[in-house]
Design a protein around this motif. Structure first.
Motif, PDB file in Angstrom:
ATOM      1  N   ASP A 136      69.501 -10.086 -68.670  1.00  0.00           N
ATOM      2  CA  ASP A 136      70.733  -9.400 -68.273  1.00  0.00           C
ATOM      3  C   ASP A 136      71.646 -10.295 -67.435  1.00  0.00           C
ATOM      4  O   ASP A 136      72.861 -10.301 -67.632  1.00  0.00           O
ATOM      5  CB  ASP A 136      70.417  -8.119 -67.487  1.00  0.00           C
ATOM      6  CG  ASP A 136      69.793  -7.037 -68.377  1.00  0.00           C
ATOM      7  OD1 ASP A 136      69.885  -7.176 -69.623  1.00  0.00           O
ATOM      8  OD2 ASP A 136      69.219  -6.081 -67.830  1.00  0.00           O
ATOM      9  N   LEU A 137      71.067 -11.053 -66.510  1.00  0.00           N
ATOM     10  CA  LEU A 137      71.881 -11.865 -65.610  1.00  0.00           C
ATOM     11  C   LEU A 137      72.243 -13.230 -66.188  1.00  0.00           C
ATOM     12  O   LEU A 137      73.344 -13.746 -65.937  1.00  0.00           O
ATOM     13  CB  LEU A 137      71.156 -12.070 -64.272  1.00  0.00           C
ATOM     14  CG  LEU A 137      70.950 -10.807 -63.425  1.00  0.00           C
ATOM     15  CD1 LEU A 137      70.105 -11.131 -62.204  1.00  0.00           C
ATOM     16  CD2 LEU A 137      72.292 -10.217 -63.007  1.00  0.00           C
ATOM     17  N   ARG A 138      71.336 -13.851 -66.927  1.00  0.00           N
ATOM     18  CA  ARG A 138      71.541 -15.232 -67.386  1.00  0.00           C
ATOM     19  C   ARG A 138      71.812 -15.348 -68.888  1.00  0.00           C
ATOM     20  O   ARG A 138      72.156 -16.419 -69.362  1.00  0.00           O
ATOM     21  CB  ARG A 138      70.316 -16.097 -67.043  1.00  0.00           C
ATOM     22  CG  ARG A 138      69.957 -16.107 -65.593  1.00  0.00           C
ATOM     23  CD  ARG A 138      70.937 -16.935 -64.826  1.00  0.00           C
ATOM     24  NE  ARG A 138      70.480 -17.026 -63.446  1.00  0.00           N
ATOM     25  CZ  ARG A 138      71.218 -17.455 -62.487  1.00  0.00           C
ATOM     26  NH1 ARG A 138      72.450 -17.848 -62.710  1.00  0.00           N
ATOM     27  NH2 ARG A 138      70.754 -17.506 -61.258  1.00  0.00           N
ATOM     28  N   ARG A 141      69.910 -16.884 -74.199  1.00  0.00           N
ATOM     29  CA  ARG A 141      69.518 -18.296 -74.363  1.00  0.00           C
ATOM     30  C   ARG A 141      68.621 -18.742 -73.216  1.00  0.00           C
ATOM     31  O   ARG A 141      67.621 -19.430 -73.425  1.00  0.00           O
ATOM     32  CB  ARG A 141      70.739 -19.196 -74.446  1.00  0.00           C
ATOM     33  CG  ARG A 141      71.425 -19.118 -75.756  1.00  0.00           C
ATOM     34  CD  ARG A 141      72.460 -20.193 -75.901  1.00  0.00           C
ATOM     35  NE  ARG A 141      73.085 -20.039 -77.198  1.00  0.00           N
ATOM     36  CZ  ARG A 141      74.140 -20.687 -77.577  1.00  0.00           C
ATOM     37  NH1 ARG A 141      74.706 -21.567 -76.757  1.00  0.00           N
ATOM     38  NH2 ARG A 141      74.655 -20.494 -78.759  1.00  0.00           N
ATOM     39  N   VAL A 142      68.977 -18.358 -72.016  1.00  0.00           N
ATOM     40  CA  VAL A 142      68.139 -18.694 -70.859  1.00  0.00           C
ATOM     41  C   VAL A 142      66.819 -17.940 -70.962  1.00  0.00           C
ATOM     42  O   VAL A 142      65.741 -18.500 -70.694  1.00  0.00           O
ATOM     43  CB  VAL A 142      68.872 -18.381 -69.535  1.00  0.00           C
ATOM     44  CG1 VAL A 142      67.929 -18.561 -68.349  1.00  0.00           C
ATOM     45  CG2 VAL A 142      70.097 -19.264 -69.381  1.00  0.00           C
ATOM     46  N   VAL A 147      60.927 -17.986 -72.012  1.00  0.00           N
ATOM     47  CA  VAL A 147      59.779 -17.601 -72.850  1.00  0.00           C
ATOM     48  C   VAL A 147      59.100 -18.855 -73.403  1.00  0.00           C
ATOM     49  O   VAL A 147      57.863 -18.970 -73.374  1.00  0.00           O
ATOM     50  CB  VAL A 147      60.229 -16.655 -73.988  1.00  0.00           C
ATOM     51  CG1 VAL A 147      59.126 -16.486 -75.023  1.00  0.00           C
ATOM     52  CG2 VAL A 147      60.618 -15.299 -73.428  1.00  0.00           C
ATOM     53  N   ARG A 148      59.873 -19.809 -73.903  1.00  0.00           N
ATOM     54  CA  ARG A 148      59.287 -21.056 -74.420  1.00  0.00           C
ATOM     55  C   ARG A 148      58.536 -21.801 -73.316  1.00  0.00           C
ATOM     56  O   ARG A 148      57.419 -22.277 -73.520  1.00  0.00           O
ATOM     57  CB  ARG A 148      60.385 -21.958 -75.004  1.00  0.00           C
ATOM     58  CG  ARG A 148      60.800 -21.601 -76.406  1.00  0.00           C
ATOM     59  CD  ARG A 148      61.651 -22.700 -77.036  1.00  0.00           C
ATOM     60  NE  ARG A 148      62.922 -22.875 -76.352  1.00  0.00           N
ATOM     61  CZ  ARG A 148      64.023 -22.190 -76.619  1.00  0.00           C
ATOM     62  NH1 ARG A 148      64.018 -21.280 -77.566  1.00  0.00           N
ATOM     63  NH2 ARG A 148      65.138 -22.418 -75.945  1.00  0.00           N
ATOM     64  N   HIS A 149      59.140 -21.897 -72.147  1.00  0.00           N
ATOM     65  CA  HIS A 149      58.539 -22.634 -71.044  1.00  0.00           C
ATOM     66  C   HIS A 149      57.231 -21.977 -70.584  1.00  0.00           C
ATOM     67  O   HIS A 149      56.209 -22.667 -70.403  1.00  0.00           O
ATOM     68  CB  HIS A 149      59.522 -22.737 -69.872  1.00  0.00           C
ATOM     69  CG  HIS A 149      59.013 -23.554 -68.735  1.00  0.00           C
ATOM     70  ND1 HIS A 149      58.895 -24.927 -68.806  1.00  0.00           N
ATOM     71  CD2 HIS A 149      58.557 -23.195 -67.507  1.00  0.00           C
ATOM     72  CE1 HIS A 149      58.395 -25.372 -67.671  1.00  0.00           C
ATOM     73  NE2 HIS A 149      58.186 -24.343 -66.864  1.00  0.00           N
TER      74      HIS A 149
END
Length: 173
Positions: A136-138, A141-142, A147-149
């Protein structure tokens, strides 16, 4: 089914997974074709024998002709089988991997959990706290990067001890 029929059936449905397998397949098919052609020629020579030199000439021509015809045909068929197997493997990989993280997806995790080969299993489910706020805030894409990290951190921490997969959203197992 006798031995020769089984052998021919195996040759008709080869498992060609590499360039080396392809070379072995082509060699086997060429040898089978040459042997079959020589067998037919031998029968013909028994019926119509004229001389040993004619026999040697006939067999030489048979070997060259059968090899010349069989090699490119076997190569084309073997190459097609290799590409089919590579495509099947890539498709299988696509159906088992989460496209965002590259980790196992829900389907693969469930298949592995039901595998009879497992003698013991520990299942840990985890999700990312407050993940909705990140999206919601970022933005998504962030959120995807998070999730990938997190997925890679979990995979690196577990190492070879087991399997990490994405169950969906921000849920991992």
């Amino acid at each position: 089914m006798d031995w020769s029929a089984k052998s021919l059936a195996r040759q008709a449905r080869p498992r060609i997974g590499s360039e080396n397998d392809l070379r072995v397949f082509v060699t086997r098919i060429v040898l089978i074709a040459v042997a079959a052609a020589l067998a037919v020629d031998a029968v013909q020579q028994l019926v119509f024998f004229t001389s040993w030199s004619a026999l040697a000439r006939s067999w030489t021509i048979t070997v060259v002709a059968a090899g010349t015809i069989a090699a490119p045909i076997a190569y084309i068929l073997g190459r097609a089988q290799l590409e089919l197997n590579q495509t099947r493997q890539a498709l299988e990989e696509l159906t088992r991997l989460d496209p965002l993280t590259g980790l196992a997806n829900r389907r693969w995790l469930l298949e592995e959990s039901e595998s009879a080969a497992k003698t013991a299993m520990v299942l840990v489910l985890a999700d990312i706290d407050q993940f909705k706020r990140v999206n919601d805030l970022r933005g998504h894409r962030v959120g995807d990067a998070v999730v990938r990290h997190v997925g890679m951190l979990m995979k690196n921490e577990l190492g070879g001890l087991g399997m990490v997969g994405r169950f969906g959203g921000d849920e991992f197992a």
